[in-house]
Motif scaffolding. Structure first.
Motif, PDB file in Angstrom:
ATOM      1  N   UNK A  85     -15.023   9.733  -5.681  1.00  0.00           N
ATOM      2  CA  UNK A  85     -14.343   8.559  -6.251  1.00  0.00           C
ATOM      3  C   UNK A  85     -12.936   8.920  -6.727  1.00  0.00           C
ATOM      4  N   UNK A  86     -12.811  10.116  -7.321  1.00  0.00           N
ATOM      5  CA  UNK A  86     -11.485  10.548  -7.785  1.00  0.00           C
ATOM      6  C   UNK A  86     -10.530  10.732  -6.615  1.00  0.00           C
ATOM      7  N   UNK A  87     -11.049  11.346  -5.540  1.00  0.00           N
ATOM      8  CA  UNK A  87     -10.207  11.513  -4.351  1.00  0.00           C
ATOM      9  C   UNK A  87      -9.796  10.165  -3.771  1.00  0.00           C
ATOM     10  N   UNK A  88     -10.776   9.240  -3.696  1.00  0.00           N
ATOM     11  CA  UNK A  88     -10.465   7.914  -3.154  1.00  0.00           C
ATOM     12  C   UNK A  88      -9.435   7.193  -4.026  1.00  0.00           C
ATOM     13  N   UNK A  89      -9.588   7.332  -5.350  1.00  0.00           N
ATOM     14  CA  UNK A  89      -8.639   6.690  -6.261  1.00  0.00           C
ATOM     15  C   UNK A  89      -7.245   7.266  -6.085  1.00  0.00           C
ATOM     16  N   UNK A  90      -7.167   8.597  -5.989  1.00  0.00           N
ATOM     17  CA  UNK A  90      -5.865   9.233  -5.810  1.00  0.00           C
ATOM     18  C   UNK A  90      -5.214   8.818  -4.486  1.00  0.00           C
ATOM     19  N   UNK A  91      -6.053   8.732  -3.448  1.00  0.00           N
ATOM     20  CA  UNK A  91      -5.527   8.297  -2.148  1.00  0.00           C
ATOM     21  C   UNK A  91      -5.007   6.865  -2.234  1.00  0.00           C
ATOM     22  N   UNK A  92      -5.784   5.997  -2.935  1.00  0.00           N
ATOM     23  CA  UNK A  92      -5.355   4.604  -3.070  1.00  0.00           C
ATOM     24  C   UNK A  92      -4.065   4.498  -3.880  1.00  0.00           C
ATOM     25  N   UNK A  93      -3.979   5.295  -4.958  1.00  0.00           N
ATOM     26  CA  UNK A  93      -2.765   5.278  -5.780  1.00  0.00           C
ATOM     27  C   UNK A  93      -1.556   5.757  -4.986  1.00  0.00           C
ATOM     28  N   UNK A  94      -1.756   6.837  -4.223  1.00  0.00           N
ATOM     29  CA  UNK A  94      -0.657   7.355  -3.415  1.00  0.00           C
ATOM     30  C   UNK A  94      -0.242   6.348  -2.350  1.00  0.00           C
ATOM     31  N   UNK A  95      -1.252   5.688  -1.727  1.00  0.00           N
ATOM     32  CA  UNK A  95      -0.939   4.682  -0.709  1.00  0.00           C
ATOM     33  C   UNK A  95      -0.179   3.510  -1.317  1.00  0.00           C
ATOM     34  N   UNK A  96      -0.603   3.097  -2.545  1.00  0.00           N
ATOM     35  CA  UNK A  96       0.088   1.990  -3.208  1.00  0.00           C
ATOM     36  C   UNK A  96       1.532   2.375  -3.565  1.00  0.00           C
ATOM     37  N   UNK A  97       1.702   3.597  -4.064  1.00  0.00           N
ATOM     38  CA  UNK A  97       3.059   4.056  -4.402  1.00  0.00           C
ATOM     39  C   UNK A  97       3.922   4.150  -3.145  1.00  0.00           C
ATOM     40  N   UNK A  98       3.300   4.666  -2.064  1.00  0.00           N
ATOM     41  CA  UNK A  98       4.062   4.785  -0.829  1.00  0.00           C
ATOM     42  C   UNK A  98       4.459   3.413  -0.291  1.00  0.00           C
TER      43      UNK A  98
END
Length: 377
Positions: A115-128
């Motif tokens: 879940x932490x990895x998925x959250x970080x990926x989602x946050x990075x995708x949103x920032x990108x």
């Protein structure tokens, strides 16, 4: 404890008697088989009766031995059963609840890590995405401004090229006024930006407006001044009957090239800004990941399975058949070690483990590098 010291002594005596019977009947059997060998396959009645009597006697001896040893063998079975009960308690009744707690905890850790990895990926995708959207809007704004500036210059050029002898003074007057033109709010807000409303507000800022306004005033003033410098030659051309001058044509070509160069420069700057912002966002997420890993417990790299019995392997086979999705045609190619490796990978990926008293998992933890202080040169 089922056995007493007296039981053991009595059982030993019964065993010695049984061994004595065995030796006696073996010796007699050897002698009888020697007679059989001497007579051939067809036995005389006397020899056949002798063989039959040996069998009857051996059966009676066997029955006697069984009756004598039965009390002790029953106690031996009870003795074995007592040990088995203790072993089952240690290997299953006591072991399994501990393993279930560990399995549940490992599964929670695995789910939280995923879940932490998925959250970080989602946050990075949103920032990108935000970075890309802002870069696109800034490109639209720069290109829109460049187009507007080019249009204004084209208007001034039209004033210059469209001047006649009767309108020459009006053209000079209009170009003179243009030297004091500034970028209006109406023109600035008319530049079309397609995207999120909040991001458009972040892009179309007063700071950018002030920068474009200064650039606009300087560019238009210099261009109008340049056109005014050409007016005396233009007047001579008009008086000589020349409708279009080479200077005006060359000026138009330069203006088109300038507009194209401005648009390319704006695109390059937007791409560079987006690349810098992307790098900054990536570094931010990497730092967050590093901080989370420092606080987290040691990460399990893999599991090593230990199977202690045939029943344990049955549990491994059953788990593989239930979860691997292997078709019947391919099953003959799969070895037990491959099935165990599949279960180990599942334990690492999902936290799910085989629950059996003879199947255990040993975690292997990732090596953590020790921090060392660097010498200051």
């Amino acid at each position: 404890m089922p056995f007493t010291q007296t039981d053991l002594q009595s059982a030993g005596s019964v065993y010695d008697t049984a061994v004595g019977f065995q030796d006696k009947y073996r010796a007699k059997q050897i002698a009888l088989l020697a007679k059989v060998a001497a007579n051939g396959d067809k036995l005389p009645k006397e020899l056949d009766d002798e063989l039959m009597n040996w069998q009857v006697s051996a059966k009676k001896a066997l029955k006697h031995i069984e009756e004598q040893r039965k009390p002790f063998t029953e106690k031996a079975h009870a003795f074995i059963k007592a040990f088995t009960s203790v072993e089952n308690a240690l290997g299953k009744e006591l072991y399994d609840p501990i393993q279930q707690v560990r399995d549940k905890s490992a599964k929670i850790h695995a789910e939280e890590a995923a879940a932490a990895r998925a959250k970080e990926q989602a946050e990075l995708a949103a920032k990108q995405k935000r970075i890309d959207d802002i870069a696109q809007l800034e490109t639209q704004l720069r290109n829109g401004y460049a187009v507007y500036l080019s249009t204004v210059k084209q208007t001034l050029l039209t004033v210059y090229t469209g001047a006649t002898l009767d309108l020459l003074e009006d053209a000079i007057s209009e170009l003179t006024l243009a030297m004091d033109w500034t970028l209006s709010n109406e023109a600035w807000n008319s530049i079309t930006l397609v995207g999120d409303t909040e991001l458009i507000e972040e892009v179309r800022t007063k700071e950018k407006f002030d920068a474009c306004d200064s650039h606009f005033a300087l560019e238009v003033s210099k261009y109008a001044e340049y056109l005014l410098s050409l007016m005396p030659a233009r007047k001579e051309e008009l008086e000589a009957g020349v409708a279009q001058s080479e200077a005006a044509a060359e000026l138009a070509r330069k203006q088109e090239q300038e507009a194209a160069d401005n648009k390319l420069a704006a695109q390059k700057k937007a791409d560079a800004d987006a690349a810098k912002a992307k790098q900054a966002a990536t570094v931010t997420v990497m730092v967050a990941q590093a901080n989370r890993q420092v606080e987290a417990p040691r990460a399990i790299e893999s599991y090593s399975m230990i199977v202690g019995s045939i029943d344990g392997w049955r549990a491994v086979v059953d788990y593989y058949l239930t979860n691997s999705g292997t078709v019947a045609e391919d099953l003959g190619k799969v070895k037990l070690d491959q099935m165990a490796a599949f279960a180990e990978k599942q334990a690492k990926a999902t936290g799910e483990m085989i629950t059996h008293s003879d199947v255990s998992y040993e975690p292997k933890y990732k090596a953590v590098a020790r921090a060392t202080k660097k010498k200051v040169a």
